[in-house]
Enzyme design. Structure first.
Site, PDB file in Angstrom:
ATOM      1  N   LYS A  10       0.812  -1.293  -0.078  1.00  0.00           N
ATOM      2  CA  LYS A  10      -0.074  -0.264   0.132  1.00  0.00           C
ATOM      3  C   LYS A  10       0.940   1.154  -0.067  1.00  0.00           C
ATOM      4  CE  LYS A  10       0.832   1.433   4.437  1.00  0.00           C
ATOM      5  NZ  LYS A  10       1.356   2.660   4.942  1.00  0.00           N
ATOM      6  N   ASP A 137      -2.919  -0.883   9.779  1.00  0.00           N
ATOM      7  CA  ASP A 137      -3.068  -0.943   8.278  1.00  0.00           C
ATOM      8  C   ASP A 137      -3.644  -2.284   7.764  1.00  0.00           C
ATOM      9  OD1 ASP A 137      -1.730   1.253   8.034  1.00  0.00           O
ATOM     10  OD2 ASP A 137       0.380   0.383   7.562  1.00  0.00           O
TER      11      ASP A 137
END
Length: 283
Positions: A10, A137
């Site tokens: 990401k 996350d």
């Protein structure tokens, strides 16, 4: 039964933390996007032994309960009273401790794989809720799509996907400790990106306009300790990146480019300047 899942990295198109909660953890306001740089996670369930084992091709990762993938397997095994043993094999492509969410994405991949292998029938929303105790996350990584992420990381609002943009990711030869950076935050000095404006621009499909609202409030904190990150960002900007900024708490920096030729130019220029450089696309 054996299940293999892709675990994309990401990047943070926007990263902000307006305050700390009473538990001491940051309140996040982020826009995150998956990129086509990925680990591959293979999960095998078996009757004997009944333990959890993790194997990776990286010498930098622990193979015990400190590994987020191990923690993900332990959560599902315990919560749903599964007696099977679990063997996890991780083929690492994402740099370790790079601000790219590799460990979190591996954990999310284990959750998705075991959900299939054990036929638990959990939705992605249910997996995301279970995952927050692993790392902030992981809920985003369960979905791995463009999203506005708030709270502790548990509130994940999907956003329209970006059109085809190229991304050059460069990781300098240094490590950054996320807990150390978070402890060093001085909230009175933070420069906040325009995250809410970025969200609205993406919702309206104004992707080129959205570039002006991107930013990372923690850049200055990390760059104060590691000025080479600032030099890497400046180099990307001079080479023509539409956007150049740090991902997560660093040290990786990414360049966002609308043209492949521009991305190639940045990639080729950085290869002799930085040990780990990748040219990928937004997912």
């Amino acid at each position: 039964m054996i299940v293999t899942e892709k675990a994309p990295a990401k990047i943070n198109l926007a990263l902000d933390t307006p305050m700390r909660y009473l538990d001491g953890l940051p309140r996040w306001n982020m826009v995150m996007n998956a990129v086509d740089l990925a680990d591959y996670v293979t999960v095998e369930i078996h009757h004997r032994p009944q333990t959890i084992k993790v194997y990776t091709n990286s010498g930098f990762l622990p193979n015990d309960q400190r590994n987020l993938a191990y923690q993900a397997a332990h959560i599902l095994k315990t919560r749903f009273h599964q007696t099977d043993g679990v063997t996890i094999r991780i083929k690492k492509k994402i740099p370790v401790a790079a601000g790219l969410g590799g460990g979190s994405s591996d954990a999310a991949a284990v959750l998705r794989a075991l959900n299939k292998a054990w036929r638990l029938g959990l939705s992605l929303d249910e997996l995301a809720r279970l995952s927050l105790s692993i790392d902030s996350d992981v809920p985003f990584c369960v979905y791995s799509q463009t999203a506005h992420v708030t709270g502790h990381g548990e509130i994940v609002e999907p956003l329209p996907a970006f059109p085809h943009y190229w991304v050059v990711i460069a990781k300098p030869k240094l490590s950054v400790s996320t807990p150390v950076i978070l402890r060093q935050i001085n909230y009175e000095r933070l420069v906040h990106p325009q995250t809410d404006q970025l969200v609205e621009a993406i919702k309206e499909g104004k992707f080129q306009e959205s570039f002006q609202y991107m930013g990372n409030a923690l850049e200055a904190v990390t760059m104060e300790a590691h000025p080479e990150i600032a030099r890497l960002k400046e180099r990307m900007q001079k080479l023509g990146a539409d956007v150049a900024q740090m991902s997560g708490t660093g040290p990786s920096v990414f360049a966002l480019c609308h043209a492949e030729s521009r991305a190639k130019r940045i990639y080729n220029s950085l290869r002799g300047f930085c040990p780990e450089v990748y040219q990928v696309v937004l997912l």
